[in-house]
Design an enzyme around this catalytic site. Structure first.
Site, PDB file in Angstrom:
ATOM      1  N   HIS A   1      38.006  28.602  39.064  1.00  0.00           N
ATOM      2  CA  HIS A   1      37.783  29.016  37.677  1.00  0.00           C
ATOM      3  C   HIS A   1      38.916  28.402  36.853  1.00  0.00           C
ATOM      4  CE1 HIS A   1      40.976  31.837  38.598  1.00  0.00           C
ATOM      5  NE2 HIS A   1      40.242  32.405  39.544  1.00  0.00           N
TER       6      HIS A   1
ATOM      7  N   HIS B   1      42.557  28.480  38.207  1.00  0.00           N
ATOM      8  CA  HIS B   1      42.918  27.424  39.165  1.00  0.00           C
ATOM      9  C   HIS B   1      43.156  26.096  38.440  1.00  0.00           C
ATOM     10  CE1 HIS B   1      40.484  30.147  41.911  1.00  0.00           C
ATOM     11  NE2 HIS B   1      41.589  30.012  42.609  1.00  0.00           N
TER      12      HIS B   1
ATOM     13  N   GLN C   1      45.514  36.257  56.018  1.00  0.00           N
ATOM     14  CA  GLN C   1      45.952  37.114  54.915  1.00  0.00           C
ATOM     15  C   GLN C   1      44.921  38.188  54.560  1.00  0.00           C
ATOM     16  OE1 GLN C   1      46.374  33.655  52.180  1.00  0.00           O
ATOM     17  NE2 GLN C   1      45.473  34.989  50.631  1.00  0.00           N
TER      18      GLN C   1
ATOM     19  N   GLU D   1      50.888  33.555  38.019  1.00  0.00           N
ATOM     20  CA  GLU D   1      51.614  34.808  37.776  1.00  0.00           C
ATOM     21  C   GLU D   1      50.708  36.027  37.934  1.00  0.00           C
ATOM     22  OE1 GLU D   1      53.492  34.277  33.973  1.00  0.00           O
ATOM     23  OE2 GLU D   1      55.121  33.075  34.847  1.00  0.00           O
TER      24      GLU D   1
ATOM     25  N   MET E   1      41.130  36.180  35.103  1.00  0.00           N
ATOM     26  CA  MET E   1      40.117  35.479  35.904  1.00  0.00           C
ATOM     27  C   MET E   1      40.439  35.625  37.383  1.00  0.00           C
ATOM     28  SD  MET E   1      39.217  32.031  33.911  1.00  0.00           S
ATOM     29  CE  MET E   1      38.604  32.097  32.250  1.00  0.00           C
ATOM     30  N   SER E   2      39.389  35.788  38.173  1.00  0.00           N
ATOM     31  CA  SER E   2      39.561  35.909  39.618  1.00  0.00           C
ATOM     32  C   SER E   2      38.257  35.531  40.285  1.00  0.00           C
ATOM     33  CB  SER E   2      39.918  37.352  39.980  1.00  0.00           C
ATOM     34  OG  SER E   2      39.739  37.559  41.370  1.00  0.00           O
ATOM     35  N   SER E   3      38.363  34.874  41.437  1.00  0.00           N
ATOM     36  CA  SER E   3      37.154  34.531  42.195  1.00  0.00           C
ATOM     37  C   SER E   3      36.400  35.795  42.571  1.00  0.00           C
ATOM     38  CB  SER E   3      37.525  33.767  43.467  1.00  0.00           C
ATOM     39  OG  SER E   3      38.361  32.685  43.166  1.00  0.00           O
ATOM     40  N   ARG E   4      37.113  36.917  42.665  1.00  0.00           N
ATOM     41  CA  ARG E   4      36.473  38.165  43.089  1.00  0.00           C
ATOM     42  C   ARG E   4      35.752  38.885  41.946  1.00  0.00           C
ATOM     43  NH1 ARG E   4      41.290  38.568  46.827  1.00  0.00           N
ATOM     44  NH2 ARG E   4      40.434  38.674  48.939  1.00  0.00           N
TER      45      ARG E   4
HETATM   46  P1  AMP Z   1      43.278  32.116  44.986  1.00  0.00           P
HETATM   47  O1  AMP Z   1      42.358  30.952  45.147  1.00  0.00           O
HETATM   48  O2  AMP Z   1      42.646  33.308  44.354  1.00  0.00           O
HETATM   49  O3  AMP Z   1      44.059  32.413  46.236  1.00  0.00           O
HETATM   50  O4  AMP Z   1      44.352  31.653  43.910  1.00  0.00           O
HETATM   51  C1  AMP Z   1      45.040  30.434  44.065  1.00  0.00           C
HETATM   52  C2  AMP Z   1      46.150  30.400  43.049  1.00  0.00           C
HETATM   53  O5  AMP Z   1      45.592  30.539  41.744  1.00  0.00           O
HETATM   54  C3  AMP Z   1      47.165  31.540  43.210  1.00  0.00           C
HETATM   55  O6  AMP Z   1      48.473  31.029  42.988  1.00  0.00           O
HETATM   56  C4  AMP Z   1      46.768  32.500  42.139  1.00  0.00           C
HETATM   57  O7  AMP Z   1      47.844  33.287  41.658  1.00  0.00           O
HETATM   58  C5  AMP Z   1      46.284  31.563  41.053  1.00  0.00           C
HETATM   59  N1  AMP Z   1      45.375  32.253  40.123  1.00  0.00           N
HETATM   60  C6  AMP Z   1      44.276  32.978  40.429  1.00  0.00           C
HETATM   61  N2  AMP Z   1      43.732  33.506  39.322  1.00  0.00           N
HETATM   62  C7  AMP Z   1      44.510  33.112  38.280  1.00  0.00           C
HETATM   63  C8  AMP Z   1      44.480  33.337  36.870  1.00  0.00           C
HETATM   64  N3  AMP Z   1      43.545  34.080  36.305  1.00  0.00           N
HETATM   65  N4  AMP Z   1      45.448  32.773  36.115  1.00  0.00           N
HETATM   66  C9  AMP Z   1      46.414  32.011  36.686  1.00  0.00           C
HETATM   67  N5  AMP Z   1      46.491  31.766  38.005  1.00  0.00           N
HETATM   68  C10 AMP Z   1      45.562  32.310  38.797  1.00  0.00           C
END
Ligand code: AMP
Length: 281
Positions: free
Chosen positions: A34, A37, A61, A148, A184-187
């Site tokens: 998203h 990333h 994890q 962050e 934003m989050s993949s979840r």
């Molecule tokens: P993930 O793929 O969810 O493990 O996230 C990979 C990286 O993207 C991690 O360093 C997260 O902290 C970062 N990340 C995820 N969501 C966000 C967001 N909404 N804003 C900034 N960084 C993010």
């Protein structure tokens, strides 16, 4: 953009880059990209000659009852995003490549991992530290970029790099949010339409506390009670996993808000466990 699945191939390439003075940046991810990333890739692109993105849903994890099998995946779509963002290498190993039979070394930062997310996810940060340590050893980057949004993860990895004298700068990049404030989050795809409507209240509750601090409130218990009250009203489907006000670097819980205070929270909303944080001063 080169797609690499072999850790030996990745290490040969990156060792060559490091030895010849090419400045590289690593962005570790679990995919399903998203804009959050993308912002990390952009951060890296602006600061390095070569950008390496790892896409690995790291089994170590996830806890035994967490969403490893259901975690959203879209390798083809992610490769398109990474390529568009100017990434040089996308590293997409299989689980056995990163954790072959017989893997027996773990990296832990127990002092920082014991609170916040560590309470309900006791082995999570051990998995994160170990995989990030491996990725850093494979890629030897000058900087590695993390969001962050996962503040505790960032604090732990900074400490790991410092304690282990790793020749890398661990850097944080700001939280990217939807228009209504939800991080934003993949979840987020796990949320039903009704849950999605309520979800921005997570952040709004933290902002409410920041407003109270601006008006002079310093008492942590009162601030936490105010946030919980806000959530009861605006996020009734949520169940609070934790809500803490801590020092942003040591993650130690505070009794009163001084110069440095971070409010961090995790709330379960339906199938999703949402996390967010906000500096209160
Ligand atoms: P993930 O793929 O969810 O493990 O996230 C990979 C990286 O993207 C991690 O360093 C997260 O902290 C970062 N990340 C995820 N969501 C966000 C967001 N909404 N804003 C900034 N960084 C993010």
């Amino acid at each position: 953009m080169q797609i690499i699945t072999s850790k030996d191939e990745l290490q040969r390439l990156c060792l060559d880059w490091r030895c010849s003075g090419v400045k590289t940046a690593l962005v570790p991810t679990m995919g399903y990209y998203h804009t959050g990333h993308e912002s990390l890739m952009d951060y890296a692109r602006q600061r390095a000659d070569k950008v390496i993105v790892s896409l690995f849903v790291n089994p170590t994890q996830f806890g035994p009852h967490e969403d490893l099998a259901a975690y959203p995946r879209d390798l083809a779509g992610d490769a398109e995003v990474a390529s568009r963002m100017g990434v040089d290498v996308l590293f997409t190993p299989q689980a056995e490549e990163m954790f072959p039979q017989g893997h027996g070394t773990w990296v832990e930062v127990p002092e920082l991992a014991k609170g916040l997310c560590g309470i309900s996810r006791p082995t999570h940060f051990r998995g994160v530290c170990t995989v990030v340590m491996k990725l850093l050893t494979l890629t030897l980057p000058r900087l590695a970029v993390f969001g962050e949004k996962d503040w505790q993860q960032l604090a732990i990895l900074k400490r790991m790099a410092k304690d282990m004298c790793l020749p890398v700068s661990i850097e944080g990049s700001p939280i990217i949010r939807e228009k209504d404030g939800l991080a934003m989050s993949s979840r987020n795809i796990y949320l039903t339409p009704e849950e999605r409507k309520q979800a921005p209240a997570l952040q709004l509750g933290l902002q409410h506390a920041r407003d109270l601090v601006a008006q002079g409130e310093r008492d942590v218990e009162k601030l936490r009670a105010a946030i919980r009250g806000y959530w009861q009203q605006h996020l009734p489907t949520g169940s609070v996993d934790y809500l803490e006000i801590v020092h942003p670097e040591t993650l130690a819980p505070l009794e009163s808000v001084g110069r440095d205070a971070l409010c961090a929270a995790a709330v379960k909303v339906g199938r999703a466990r949402l996390i967010d944080n906000l500096k209160l001063v």
